[in-house]
Design a protein around this motif. Structure first.
Motif, PDB file in Angstrom:
ATOM      1  N   GLY A 197      52.432   2.016  22.050  1.00 27.32           N
ATOM      2  CA  GLY A 197      53.303   0.965  22.559  1.00 27.32           C
ATOM      3  C   GLY A 197      54.674   1.135  21.934  1.00 27.32           C
ATOM      4  O   GLY A 197      54.807   1.070  20.717  1.00 27.32           O
ATOM      5  N   THR A 198      55.690   1.370  22.751  1.00 25.70           N
ATOM      6  CA  THR A 198      57.019   1.675  22.208  1.00 25.70           C
ATOM      7  C   THR A 198      58.042   0.570  22.465  1.00 25.70           C
ATOM      8  O   THR A 198      59.244   0.780  22.306  1.00 25.70           O
ATOM      9  CB  THR A 198      57.551   2.990  22.793  1.00 25.70           C
ATOM     10  N   LYS A 199      57.568  -0.599  22.832  1.00 25.60           N
ATOM     11  CA  LYS A 199      58.494  -1.709  23.100  1.00 25.60           C
ATOM     12  C   LYS A 199      59.361  -2.003  21.894  1.00 25.60           C
ATOM     13  O   LYS A 199      60.551  -2.299  22.027  1.00 25.60           O
ATOM     14  CB  LYS A 199      57.698  -2.946  23.507  1.00 25.60           C
ATOM     15  N   GLU A 200      58.775  -1.938  20.679  1.00 29.20           N
ATOM     16  CA  GLU A 200      59.538  -2.204  19.447  1.00 29.20           C
ATOM     17  C   GLU A 200      60.230  -0.956  18.900  1.00 29.20           C
ATOM     18  O   GLU A 200      60.813  -0.985  17.822  1.00 29.20           O
ATOM     19  CB  GLU A 200      58.620  -2.773  18.364  1.00 29.20           C
ATOM     20  N   LEU A 201      60.138   0.150  19.619  1.00 28.36           N
ATOM     21  CA  LEU A 201      60.803   1.420  19.315  1.00 28.36           C
ATOM     22  C   LEU A 201      60.199   2.176  18.132  1.00 28.36           C
ATOM     23  O   LEU A 201      59.993   3.387  18.202  1.00 28.36           O
ATOM     24  CB  LEU A 201      62.307   1.220  19.059  1.00 28.36           C
ATOM     25  N   PHE A 259      54.656  -2.066  26.254  1.00 36.48           N
ATOM     26  CA  PHE A 259      53.628  -2.539  25.333  1.00 36.48           C
ATOM     27  C   PHE A 259      54.183  -2.627  23.912  1.00 36.48           C
ATOM     28  O   PHE A 259      54.879  -1.724  23.453  1.00 36.48           O
ATOM     29  CB  PHE A 259      52.439  -1.576  25.310  1.00 36.48           C
ATOM     30  N   GLY A 260      53.848  -3.711  23.208  1.00 36.83           N
ATOM     31  CA  GLY A 260      54.071  -3.753  21.786  1.00 36.83           C
ATOM     32  C   GLY A 260      52.948  -2.990  21.103  1.00 36.83           C
ATOM     33  O   GLY A 260      51.940  -2.634  21.739  1.00 36.83           O
ATOM     34  N   TRP A 261      53.086  -2.720  19.804  1.00 38.21           N
ATOM     35  CA  TRP A 261      52.051  -1.943  19.110  1.00 38.21           C
ATOM     36  C   TRP A 261      50.716  -2.688  19.103  1.00 38.21           C
ATOM     37  O   TRP A 261      49.651  -2.050  19.135  1.00 38.21           O
ATOM     38  CB  TRP A 261      52.491  -1.607  17.686  1.00 38.21           C
ATOM     39  N   GLU A 262      50.751  -4.022  19.098  1.00 35.68           N
ATOM     40  CA  GLU A 262      49.504  -4.777  19.070  1.00 35.68           C
ATOM     41  C   GLU A 262      48.737  -4.626  20.382  1.00 35.68           C
ATOM     42  O   GLU A 262      47.512  -4.530  20.382  1.00 35.68           O
ATOM     43  CB  GLU A 262      49.791  -6.246  18.763  1.00 35.68           C
ATOM     44  N   ALA A 264      48.973  -2.018  22.315  1.00 38.46           N
ATOM     45  CA  ALA A 264      48.469  -0.645  22.279  1.00 38.46           C
ATOM     46  C   ALA A 264      47.237  -0.569  21.384  1.00 38.46           C
ATOM     47  O   ALA A 264      46.266   0.131  21.698  1.00 38.46           O
ATOM     48  CB  ALA A 264      49.551   0.302  21.779  1.00 38.46           C
ATOM     49  N   GLY A 265      47.263  -1.279  20.257  1.00 38.22           N
ATOM     50  CA  GLY A 265      46.101  -1.311  19.375  1.00 38.22           C
ATOM     51  C   GLY A 265      44.904  -1.951  20.039  1.00 38.22           C
ATOM     52  O   GLY A 265      43.758  -1.523  19.831  1.00 38.22           O
ATOM     53  N   ALA A 266      45.160  -2.984  20.835  1.00 32.55           N
ATOM     54  CA  ALA A 266      44.067  -3.652  21.541  1.00 32.55           C
ATOM     55  C   ALA A 266      43.399  -2.708  22.529  1.00 32.55           C
ATOM     56  O   ALA A 266      42.176  -2.761  22.733  1.00 32.55           O
ATOM     57  CB  ALA A 266      44.593  -4.887  22.276  1.00 32.55           C
ATOM     58  N   ALA A 267      44.187  -1.810  23.149  1.00 31.23           N
ATOM     59  CA  ALA A 267      43.613  -0.821  24.079  1.00 31.23           C
ATOM     60  C   ALA A 267      42.637   0.090  23.353  1.00 31.23           C
ATOM     61  O   ALA A 267      41.588   0.471  23.893  1.00 31.23           O
ATOM     62  CB  ALA A 267      44.723  -0.010  24.730  1.00 31.23           C
ATOM     63  N   SER A 284      44.238  -5.042  12.305  1.00 36.54           N
ATOM     64  CA  SER A 284      44.506  -6.411  12.749  1.00 36.54           C
ATOM     65  C   SER A 284      44.428  -6.539  14.265  1.00 36.54           C
ATOM     66  O   SER A 284      44.347  -7.651  14.792  1.00 36.54           O
ATOM     67  CB  SER A 284      45.871  -6.884  12.248  1.00 36.54           C
ATOM     68  N   ALA A 285      44.448  -5.414  14.984  1.00 37.68           N
ATOM     69  CA  ALA A 285      44.306  -5.437  16.443  1.00 37.68           C
ATOM     70  C   ALA A 285      42.836  -5.427  16.856  1.00 37.68           C
ATOM     71  O   ALA A 285      42.521  -5.533  18.039  1.00 37.68           O
ATOM     72  CB  ALA A 285      45.031  -4.254  17.070  1.00 37.68           C
ATOM     73  N   PHE A 286      41.943  -5.280  15.867  1.00 38.75           N
ATOM     74  CA  PHE A 286      40.507  -5.239  16.124  1.00 38.75           C
ATOM     75  C   PHE A 286      39.861  -6.566  15.718  1.00 38.75           C
ATOM     76  O   PHE A 286      40.272  -7.173  14.721  1.00 38.75           O
ATOM     77  CB  PHE A 286      39.843  -4.127  15.294  1.00 38.75           C
ATOM     78  N   PRO A 287      38.835  -6.999  16.442  1.00 38.86           N
ATOM     79  CA  PRO A 287      38.074  -8.152  15.960  1.00 38.86           C
ATOM     80  C   PRO A 287      37.378  -7.779  14.653  1.00 38.86           C
ATOM     81  O   PRO A 287      37.035  -6.606  14.436  1.00 38.86           O
ATOM     82  CB  PRO A 287      37.071  -8.419  17.086  1.00 38.86           C
ATOM     83  N   ALA A 288      37.198  -8.755  13.774  1.00 36.33           N
ATOM     84  CA  ALA A 288      36.613  -8.487  12.459  1.00 36.33           C
ATOM     85  C   ALA A 288      35.268  -7.774  12.570  1.00 36.33           C
ATOM     86  O   ALA A 288      34.933  -6.928  11.740  1.00 36.33           O
ATOM     87  CB  ALA A 288      36.463  -9.793  11.685  1.00 36.33           C
ATOM     88  N   SER A 289      34.523  -8.099  13.610  1.00 33.86           N
ATOM     89  CA  SER A 289      33.194  -7.496  13.779  1.00 33.86           C
ATOM     90  C   SER A 289      33.264  -5.996  14.067  1.00 33.86           C
ATOM     91  O   SER A 289      32.259  -5.288  13.916  1.00 33.86           O
ATOM     92  CB  SER A 289      32.451  -8.201  14.919  1.00 33.86           C
TER      93      SER A 289
END
Length: 425
Positions: A197-201, A259-262, A264-267, A284-289
């Motif tokens: 995700g490169t929205k935030e560069l 996409f923001g990095w979060e 992209a991390g969710a993907a 932090s983009a992943f559920p704790a489980s």
């Protein structure tokens, strides 16, 4: 970032990056260095930019404990991380807090050169930090004086899901040929090979760093960061050739620029993408489980024989020169930097402690990073920390543009060269 007014310390910082501390996260007995001051009342104000809710909670707990011990009220104002990058330029001049969070290395030095961060060498001497920090101390040192405390280190690399790789029979690619084959396998499985995700560069800066470090090595990479090598130099041609090869092979997320990095991390977390180039905070983009499914691999080798160099960025905390309560700020930082407190603060983020006496991490990813770093020949910080801020902004804009329109390469690099020539006179 090599600022326009280079000082001799830059060479020392560069040297320290080649001598990364082995065993940064070693578990030694935690020894509290802080001795609470006599209750003095007053107030200490803090501006932070912590996105991790668990980490914010730890900071608030530490602040509350400090207030009970000293009688000093601690007020924490947390800002959005990206907004803070702009706001700090103003509040350090007018309306400075007593403590603020920022970045070490050359991004810190830009404010030191303007007289906006307080010299806290006295705190280092009083608390004996030099014995605990080793080479990481250079990240907050300018001309032999310290202007901040290094926080957690972040090792950047490729992250993936263990369960996905096990189910597909994949192994992390070790070289460029492996990488290309892996990408084809991921696409055949209906997955994006690399989520970005490169929205935030700034994620583009990390990708450029890895490509350049693997192709040209650390010395040439840092020389580019310091403005000593043109962006039109032939050494960068293979970097962008290889990058373009991946772009044309549809390695990256089609929606990356939006996409923001979060996201992209969710993907990656949702098994829509196979790998992602980021730091350990990706959890932090992943559920704790699903945290136990997260795995790390070094960016693959591109040029055989090039030593392994990595980005290892270190955040930091500072006392602004215009702080109203500089002694109260020192007292709080001494308490905050106590091994147990600092360890708990960094544990929430999954960062690698800069002190050698913090408690052992409960996060296996931190331990993996510590072990992995033992094989690293040398480290840089990160693109937007290693070069001038204005150069970094134009550079990352150019990199993002390249991911969308790789055919504009020559125009992009010519534009970046104009920026470099203007900044590094």
């Amino acid at each position: 970032m090599a600022s326009k007014n280079e000082h001799s310390l830059i060479n020392a910082i560069r040297a320290s990056r080649r001598q990364f501390i082995v065993g940064t996260g070693a578990a030694l007995a935690a020894t509290a260095l802080y001795r609470p001051a006599i209750a003095n009342g007053g107030e200490v104000t803090i501006i932070s930019d912590i996105g991790n809710a668990d980490q914010r909670a730890v900071l608030e707990r530490i602040a509350a404990d400090f207030t009970k011990k000293t009688g000093t009220k601690v007020t924490i104002n947390n800002m959005d991380h990206e907004a803070h990058k702009t706001a700090i330029r103003s509040y350090l001049v007018v309306g400075a807090p007593d403590i603020c969070f920022w970045f070490s290395g050359n991004r810190m030095k830009a404010f030191v050169d303007r007289g906006l961060f307080d010299d806290i060498s006295d705190l280092f001497a009083k608390e004996g930090y030099s014995d605990k920090l080793g080479a990481t101390m250079t990240a907050v040192t300018v001309n032999g004086k310290q202007y901040g405390l290094p926080l957690g280190g972040i090792l950047w690399g490729l992250f993936y899901r263990k369960d996905v790789f096990a189910a597909k029979g994949w192994t992390a690619p070790k070289n460029w040929d492996d990488f290309l084959k892996f990408g084809e396998a991921a696409k055949s499985a209906g997955m994006t090979p690399i989520s970005m995700g490169t929205k935030e560069l700034w994620p583009t800066g990390g990708w450029f760093d890895h490509m350049n470090l693997r192709i040209n090595g650390l010395d040439k990479h840092l020389a580019l960061m310091e403005g000593k090598i043109p962006y039109t130099d032939p050494m960068l041609k293979p970097v962008f050739d290889k990058w373009e090869e991946l772009i044309k092979a549809n390695f990256f997320s089609a929606s990356g620029p939006s996409f923001g990095w979060e996201q992209a991390g969710a993907a990656l977390a949702q098994k829509k993408a196979a790998m992602m180039d980021l730091g350990g905070f990706i959890k932090s983009a992943f559920p704790a489980s699903d945290h136990e499914q997260l795995a790390y691999a070094p960016f693959p080798e591109i040029v055989p024989g090039i030593e392994r160099y990595e980005d290892f960025s270190v955040n930091s905390v500072h006392i602004p020169a215009k702080a109203k309560n500089r002694q109260g700020a020192r007292d709080f930082l001494a308490y905050f930097y106590q091994p147990d407190n600092l360890g708990a603060f960094l544990e929430a983020e999954g960062a690698i402690p800069p002190r050698n006496d913090c408690p052992p991490s409960k996060d296996p990813m931190v331990n993996v990073a510590v072990e992995s770093l033992k094989t690293v020949k040398g480290t840089s910080q990160y693109y937007d920390r290693d070069t001038d801020p204005d150069m970094a902004q134009d550079g990352m804009k150019g990199f993002q543009e390249f991911t969308i329109k790789p055919e504009r390469r020559d125009q992009i690099l010519a534009r970046l060269e104009k920026t470099r020539a203007r900044i590094f006179k």
